[in-house]
Design an enzyme around this catalytic site. Structure first.
Site, PDB file in Angstrom:
ATOM      1  N   SER A 155      48.730 -41.362  52.497  1.00  0.00           N
ATOM      2  CA  SER A 155      47.446 -41.095  51.845  1.00  0.00           C
ATOM      3  C   SER A 155      47.670 -40.423  50.499  1.00  0.00           C
ATOM      4  O   SER A 155      48.777 -40.489  49.959  1.00  0.00           O
ATOM      5  CB  SER A 155      46.579 -40.229  52.769  1.00  0.00           C
ATOM      6  N   ASN A 156      46.661 -39.800  49.949  1.00  0.00           N
ATOM      7  CA  ASN A 156      46.778 -39.098  48.659  1.00  0.00           C
ATOM      8  C   ASN A 156      45.860 -37.878  48.675  1.00  0.00           C
ATOM      9  O   ASN A 156      45.027 -37.750  49.564  1.00  0.00           O
ATOM     10  CB  ASN A 156      46.445 -40.071  47.509  1.00  0.00           C
ATOM     11  N   PRO A 157      45.997 -36.962  47.690  1.00  0.00           N
ATOM     12  CA  PRO A 157      45.248 -35.689  47.777  1.00  0.00           C
ATOM     13  C   PRO A 157      43.792 -35.734  47.327  1.00  0.00           C
ATOM     14  O   PRO A 157      43.182 -34.686  47.125  1.00  0.00           O
ATOM     15  CB  PRO A 157      46.035 -34.747  46.863  1.00  0.00           C
TER      16      PRO A 157
END
Ligand code: C5P
Length: 224
Positions: free
Chosen positions: A29-31
């Site tokens: 995923s990503n932040p």
């Protein structure tokens, strides 16, 4: 915001990250926090639009009056958006869609071991590019671009490639910009070639600014 300037318009906003699972408990995923997209959905709703918010997993509550469609993966976001976009007047893709997904998703948890494992990833569909190809007369399409170098030039190339009306470019190297902070420093780039450089401001203020310009684009399309 007393003037309901987006009354009778259908607005679709995407927000948040996507999760690309490779076993039942692990994902890539990503932040992204979803803050920018939720702020946009809130402003559109306050301006009187019918708002649909397609969101990846976030910790934010949907703004009142907004219909929330929760999704997890890029493929789920793709089907939710592609199904709804044709009946929308304005589509804003603020989501940080995962560019890749694992090619296989194991049904059981991968056992921990000392050996290296390899996860092969395959590209996800570019949702916004697909919307750009299917864009109908009068529809306004807005994208985001997180850039580290040659911000305006790279964002402009994306705008052209994806057939957008406006792209919101942010310098993710600037600590007041980008993922999971409350402020954003953006440049708005238009199909006409115009560039508006905004000072750092809260994501709520950025959302208001974006809609000032979206309204202009909608009016122009309606031939005002
Ligand atoms: O090409 P790039 O990923 O930098 O473009 C960012 C824009 O494209 C954002 O508006 C993002 O929501 C959208 N996007 C998308 N589908 C993808 C990747 C990005 O709609 N698979």
């Amino acid at each position: 915001l007393t003037e309901k300037s987006l009354k009778c318009l259908n607005v679709l906003v995407t927000a948040g990250p996507t999760r690309e699972f490779f076993d039942p408990v692990r994902f890539i995923s990503n932040p992204s926090s979803g803050k920018m997209g939720y702020a946009l959905a809130r402003v559109a709703s306050l301006k009187g639009a019918e708002v649909c918010l397609v969101s990846g997993p976030t910790h934010i509550e949907a703004p009142p009056g907004v219909s929330l469609i929760p999704v997890v993966s890029a493929l789920e976001m793709h089907s939710a958006v592609v199904e709804r976009a044709p009946r929308c007047d304005v589509v804003i893709m603020a989501a940080a869609v995962g560019d890749y997904r694992p090619d296989v998703q194991s049904e059981s948890k991968i056992k921990k071991g000392d050996k290296e494992i390899t996860i092969r990833v395959v590209p996800n569909p570019d949702i916004l590019a697909e919307l750009g190809r299917q864009k109908r007369e009068g529809q306004v399409l807005v994208g985001f671009a997180a850039e580290t170098d040659d911000i305006v030039e790279n964002a402009r190339l994306k705008l052209l490639k994806k057939n957008l009306d406006m792209i919101v470019a942010n310098d993710v190297r600037d600590p007041r910009s980008g993922f999971a902070v409350d402020t954003n420093r953006v440049k708005l780039i238009f199909g006409s070639g115009d560039v508006v450089d905004l000072p750092p401001m809260s994501k709520d203020e950025v959302a208001l600014k974006i809609f000032d310009y979206v309204e202009e684009l909608v009016k122009r399309r309606e031939g005002f």
